[in-house]
Design a protein around this motif. Sequence first.
Motif, PDB file in Angstrom:
ATOM      1  N   ILE A  21       0.861  -1.181   0.000  1.00 27.71           N
ATOM      2  CA  ILE A  21       0.000   0.000   0.000  1.00 27.71           C
ATOM      3  C   ILE A  21       0.897   1.231   0.000  1.00 27.71           C
ATOM      4  N   SER A  22       0.882   1.960  -1.091  1.00 32.48           N
ATOM      5  CA  SER A  22       1.721   3.156  -1.214  1.00 32.48           C
ATOM      6  C   SER A  22       0.989   4.366  -0.637  1.00 32.48           C
ATOM      7  N   PRO A  23       1.689   5.487  -0.379  1.00 33.81           N
ATOM      8  CA  PRO A  23       1.004   6.708   0.069  1.00 33.81           C
ATOM      9  C   PRO A  23      -0.105   7.131  -0.891  1.00 33.81           C
ATOM     10  N   LYS A  24       0.143   6.963  -2.185  1.00 34.53           N
ATOM     11  CA  LYS A  24      -0.866   7.326  -3.188  1.00 34.53           C
ATOM     12  C   LYS A  24      -2.116   6.459  -3.032  1.00 34.53           C
ATOM     13  N   THR A  25      -1.903   5.159  -2.845  1.00 35.94           N
ATOM     14  CA  THR A  25      -3.035   4.233  -2.660  1.00 35.94           C
ATOM     15  C   THR A  25      -3.740   4.503  -1.339  1.00 35.94           C
ATOM     16  N   SER A  26      -2.960   4.822  -0.313  1.00 32.61           N
ATOM     17  CA  SER A  26      -3.542   5.130   0.993  1.00 32.61           C
ATOM     18  C   SER A  26      -4.477   6.327   0.889  1.00 32.61           C
ATOM     19  N   ASP A  27      -4.049   7.354   0.161  1.00 30.55           N
ATOM     20  CA  ASP A  27      -4.915   8.525  -0.020  1.00 30.55           C
ATOM     21  C   ASP A  27      -6.205   8.166  -0.736  1.00 30.55           C
ATOM     22  N   LYS A  28      -6.089   7.339  -1.752  1.00 31.79           N
ATOM     23  CA  LYS A  28      -7.279   6.931  -2.484  1.00 31.79           C
ATOM     24  C   LYS A  28      -8.212   6.129  -1.578  1.00 31.79           C
ATOM     25  N   LEU A  29      -7.613   5.311  -0.704  1.00 34.23           N
ATOM     26  CA  LEU A  29      -8.379   4.460   0.204  1.00 34.23           C
ATOM     27  C   LEU A  29      -9.220   5.288   1.178  1.00 34.23           C
ATOM     28  N   VAL A  30      -8.604   6.286   1.815  1.00 32.21           N
ATOM     29  CA  VAL A  30      -9.315   7.011   2.869  1.00 32.21           C
ATOM     30  C   VAL A  30     -10.317   8.025   2.335  1.00 32.21           C
ATOM     31  N   ALA A  79       1.567  16.745  -5.286  1.00 33.98           N
ATOM     32  CA  ALA A  79       1.429  15.286  -5.207  1.00 33.98           C
ATOM     33  C   ALA A  79       2.116  14.709  -3.968  1.00 33.98           C
ATOM     34  N   ASN A  80       2.183  15.497  -2.899  1.00 37.11           N
ATOM     35  CA  ASN A  80       2.757  15.007  -1.647  1.00 37.11           C
ATOM     36  C   ASN A  80       1.672  14.231  -0.903  1.00 37.11           C
ATOM     37  N   PHE A  81       1.502  12.989  -1.288  1.00 35.79           N
ATOM     38  CA  PHE A  81       0.395  12.175  -0.787  1.00 35.79           C
ATOM     39  C   PHE A  81       0.437  12.024   0.735  1.00 35.79           C
ATOM     40  N   THR A  82      -0.745  11.918   1.344  1.00 34.22           N
ATOM     41  CA  THR A  82      -1.050  11.811   2.786  1.00 34.22           C
ATOM     42  C   THR A  82      -0.943  13.148   3.515  1.00 34.22           C
ATOM     43  N   ILE A  98     -22.873  20.986   0.467  1.00 31.49           N
ATOM     44  CA  ILE A  98     -22.149  20.028   1.307  1.00 31.49           C
ATOM     45  C   ILE A  98     -20.828  19.695   0.623  1.00 31.49           C
ATOM     46  N   LEU A  99     -19.733  19.834   1.366  1.00 31.87           N
ATOM     47  CA  LEU A  99     -18.402  19.521   0.834  1.00 31.87           C
ATOM     48  C   LEU A  99     -17.760  18.423   1.679  1.00 31.87           C
ATOM     49  N   PRO A 100     -17.182  17.408   1.054  1.00 30.95           N
ATOM     50  CA  PRO A 100     -16.390  16.442   1.822  1.00 30.95           C
ATOM     51  C   PRO A 100     -15.077  17.104   2.247  1.00 30.95           C
ATOM     52  N   GLY A 101     -14.752  17.015   3.520  1.00 33.04           N
ATOM     53  CA  GLY A 101     -13.498  17.581   3.991  1.00 33.04           C
ATOM     54  C   GLY A 101     -12.340  16.633   3.753  1.00 33.04           C
ATOM     55  N   PHE A 102     -11.100  17.131   3.997  1.00 29.23           N
ATOM     56  CA  PHE A 102      -9.926  16.271   4.053  1.00 29.23           C
ATOM     57  C   PHE A 102      -9.389  15.873   2.671  1.00 29.23           C
ATOM     58  N   ILE A 103     -10.263  15.771   1.657  1.00 32.03           N
ATOM     59  CA  ILE A 103      -9.831  15.225   0.372  1.00 32.03           C
ATOM     60  C   ILE A 103      -9.618  16.342  -0.648  1.00 32.03           C
ATOM     61  N   ALA A 104      -8.714  16.081  -1.603  1.00 30.08           N
ATOM     62  CA  ALA A 104      -8.386  17.059  -2.646  1.00 30.08           C
ATOM     63  C   ALA A 104      -7.889  16.287  -3.871  1.00 30.08           C
ATOM     64  N   ARG A 105      -7.376  17.046  -4.851  1.00 31.15           N
ATOM     65  CA  ARG A 105      -6.752  16.389  -6.007  1.00 31.15           C
ATOM     66  C   ARG A 105      -5.484  17.149  -6.371  1.00 31.15           C
ATOM     67  N   SER A 106      -4.561  16.427  -6.959  1.00 25.61           N
ATOM     68  CA  SER A 106      -3.305  17.075  -7.360  1.00 25.61           C
ATOM     69  C   SER A 106      -3.495  17.776  -8.699  1.00 25.61           C
ATOM     70  N   THR A 107      -2.513  18.526  -9.074  1.00 26.74           N
ATOM     71  CA  THR A 107      -2.568  19.236 -10.368  1.00 26.74           C
ATOM     72  C   THR A 107      -2.640  18.243 -11.530  1.00 26.74           C
ATOM     73  N   PHE A 108      -2.267  16.959 -11.238  1.00 23.49           N
ATOM     74  CA  PHE A 108      -2.317  15.916 -12.274  1.00 23.49           C
ATOM     75  C   PHE A 108      -3.608  15.108 -12.196  1.00 23.49           C
ATOM     76  N   GLY A 109      -4.532  15.546 -11.314  1.00 25.21           N
ATOM     77  CA  GLY A 109      -5.822  14.882 -11.214  1.00 25.21           C
ATOM     78  C   GLY A 109      -5.858  13.687 -10.279  1.00 25.21           C
ATOM     79  N   GLN A 162      -5.985  11.684  -6.623  1.00 26.48           N
ATOM     80  CA  GLN A 162      -6.635  11.925  -5.337  1.00 26.48           C
ATOM     81  C   GLN A 162      -5.572  12.105  -4.245  1.00 26.48           C
ATOM     82  N   THR A 163      -5.720  13.181  -3.480  1.00 29.05           N
ATOM     83  CA  THR A 163      -4.790  13.464  -2.383  1.00 29.05           C
ATOM     84  C   THR A 163      -5.601  13.773  -1.117  1.00 29.05           C
ATOM     85  N   THR A 164      -4.891  13.805   0.001  1.00 23.21           N
ATOM     86  CA  THR A 164      -5.528  14.208   1.267  1.00 23.21           C
ATOM     87  C   THR A 164      -4.676  15.274   1.935  1.00 23.21           C
ATOM     88  N   LEU A 165      -5.312  15.998   2.865  1.00 21.77           N
ATOM     89  CA  LEU A 165      -4.665  17.161   3.480  1.00 21.77           C
ATOM     90  C   LEU A 165      -4.009  16.857   4.817  1.00 21.77           C
TER      91      LEU A 165
END
Length: 814
Positions: free
Chosen positions: A111-120, A155-158, A184-195, A197-200
């Motif tokens: 499980i990479s940081p990128k995958t972890s971000d997608k997971l949560v 793209a600094n995941f997590t 209504i906005l989901p908190g915590f989640i975002a996207r990178s300039t490359f599209g 999924q990232t988290t804050l």
Amino acid sequence: MKVLKFGGTSVGSSKNINKVISILDAYAKESKVVCVVSAVGGITDKLLLAGMQAQSKDNAFKATFQIIKDVHFSIIKELNPDNSSSILNYAEEKLNELESLLNGIFLINEISPKTSDKLVTFGELLSSFIIAETMKNRGLSAYRKNAQELVVTNANFTKAEVDYSVTNANIKDYFSSAKENITILPGFIARSTFGEQTTLGRGGSDFTAAIVAAGLHVEQLEIWTDVSGMFTTNPKLVKQARPIETISYQEAMELSHFGAKVLYPPTVQPVLDLNIPIHIKNTMEPEAVGTIISNEFVASNNPVKGISNISNIALLTLQGSGMVGIPGFSKRLFETLSNEKINVILITQASSEHSICLGIEAKDVEIAKTAIDITFENEIALHKIDPIQVETNLSIVALVGDNMKNHQGISGKMFSSLGKNNINIRAIAQGASEKNISIVIEETDVKKALNTLHEVFFESITKQLNVFITGVGNVGERLVEQIKQQKKYLKDNLKINLRVVGLSNSRTMIFNGGGISLKNWKEDLSNGEKASLEGFFENAKSLNLRNSIFVDVTANKDVAGLYEKYLRESIAVVACNKIACSSTFSNYKELKRLSLKYNAPFLFETNVGAGLPIIDTLGNLIASGDKVTSIQAVLSGSLNFVFNNFNDTTKFYDVVKQAAAEGYTEPDPRIDLSGVDVARKILILARESGVTMDLEDIENIPFLSKAGLESNSVDDFYQTLIDDESHYQSLFASAKAKDCQLKYVAKFDNGKASVSLQEIPKGHPFYNLEGSDNIVMFYTERYSQQPMIIKGAGAGADVTASGLFADIIRLGNN
């Protein structure tokens, strides 16, 4: 426009989500609302757990996934019992994606940081959709906007960093044309300039809310949680903690850094930069005032705004003579920790440059120690510095307040109050701004420390005493009833909150750290656990309450033998048991020494004269510089009762039995009639006068018959009183022939002491001493001609209990 954020607890159940919807509906009647929501409470942790299980090839991830699914489906059905199909379909689709992701992690065992971000991200995506669609079903103007379409990061995941120029433009553009009253906005989640999924990162939902609030330049950001604002300290550990109505950004960040979980400081930087106030509110109690965080200064009489703490801390100490005057040690130390991505929470360094001490999270301690020892391997080998020292099971406690710098004595007040409660401070850190005083203490002392400091800085008008009473027989029962009767008076008039937290008799014992109800205490005690002297001590120690007092209402040698242990734990001792103070002189002095060393008062006024202020008066004489030259006293209420009621028409046996029945004698009357009890009392007075003396130094002239002195049991002793009646009648007859009264007298003169039955002539102060009264005459350098006389009831359960009560109150007034 209003921006509100609701945390995981606030959306943790259908019941709570209904409260959120009610709040949003009310707000939307006045203006448009942006609502940022976290994942359903506990779901983010479960997502991470499932990911770890899948990575470890643990099939338990399937069960964890099923829990996640069940939680969401249950909430959807409870919120929308008649119209849930569309929401269920969306949830099913997202959960199928989640299941596929977990299966993929299981297959590749990684499980990479990128995958972890997608997971949560699934947590916030699900909760926000469920809430928005539920509101739509109820006829409200609501829409779920995916925050990933607004918040853009690198793209600094997590823990992605926000691109504010793009993000702010997105926010302004979207909300300038948004038609719905509630977004209504989901908190915590975002996207990178490359599209991607990232988290804050930690506190990500707060961060999302702050970003949106700053982007829209709203008047105030509201963060809704499960508590009514920021508290003066942790309300779970301190019942008296109360919400802080107003607090500065700096104070809030200090408190949050040191453990106040309501706010994570880095996440609110966007609103801080624009001076946008933050209002902390309680979803469960919407009407509560909460806490407003802003840059506005609010005058207060109390310079301390709050007390916070961080648990699970380890202390690292680098020291050695080779550090003195050599530059670069600090740089190498902190660089080593930085390379290992270990955060330093607290730093303190001796001015001698001989040591550097720092606090880190306990979970990082092994990595830190290994890395530091490698960095300084050469210096350690040359004995220039020592291997890094590690202390664990510690916590940091911090006093916080912007205005502390303008008030003298804050540190002194803090340290002295902790010292009085035997709380050892391992390290101290205070910044030059004086807005924060931080200390490192044992983890086990945190609750006591927080309660102690909160009482000192926020409840100074009332002092709480926690009392442990062993021996609730005749006298002990009266003491408990007196406490029950006077509890309200003490609180209202003396500002003492007196709580009985431990009770024991010879059979059972009970404890309650929050205070034992005295309404049905006898019944509760009868159903308590099996009594144990060591167990009673261990419970008092483990409860670790501030201002603790152990009250000994026994005549038990083993109980007296435990005083040393109580004093070493800074638990004050109040005793009517005379055994300790009349034991060996070395033990008596040791108890006095421990009392001073551990700031634990040792009071035993009732050892002599029950409730009469004899020892207290003697202490005041000595403290004022006077010197006792002699003491004459009748110190046994029981013996005085016996000889006041014995004559040629009564039997000595009957009078002694009456004295025992009325509670004037010990259960074993030989202690009183042998003179041992009086000898102990005059010994205590002699010692308190400053004389070195032991019990065997006191001349004890007995009046009992030879058979009475040699009796093997209480029953045998009573039989000797019957058999030897003529012996006792002869004593009375001798006194009557001389027109004297029989009194058992204790004397101390020129360093010598004695106790004996004496024939007191008319005109002597002892002659008319009635009932069970005691009398003491102190001859001193100041009272050389006419003695200072103390006279009054010297025996009986009520007066003895009142004497113990007076000692307890004396501690409360200190």
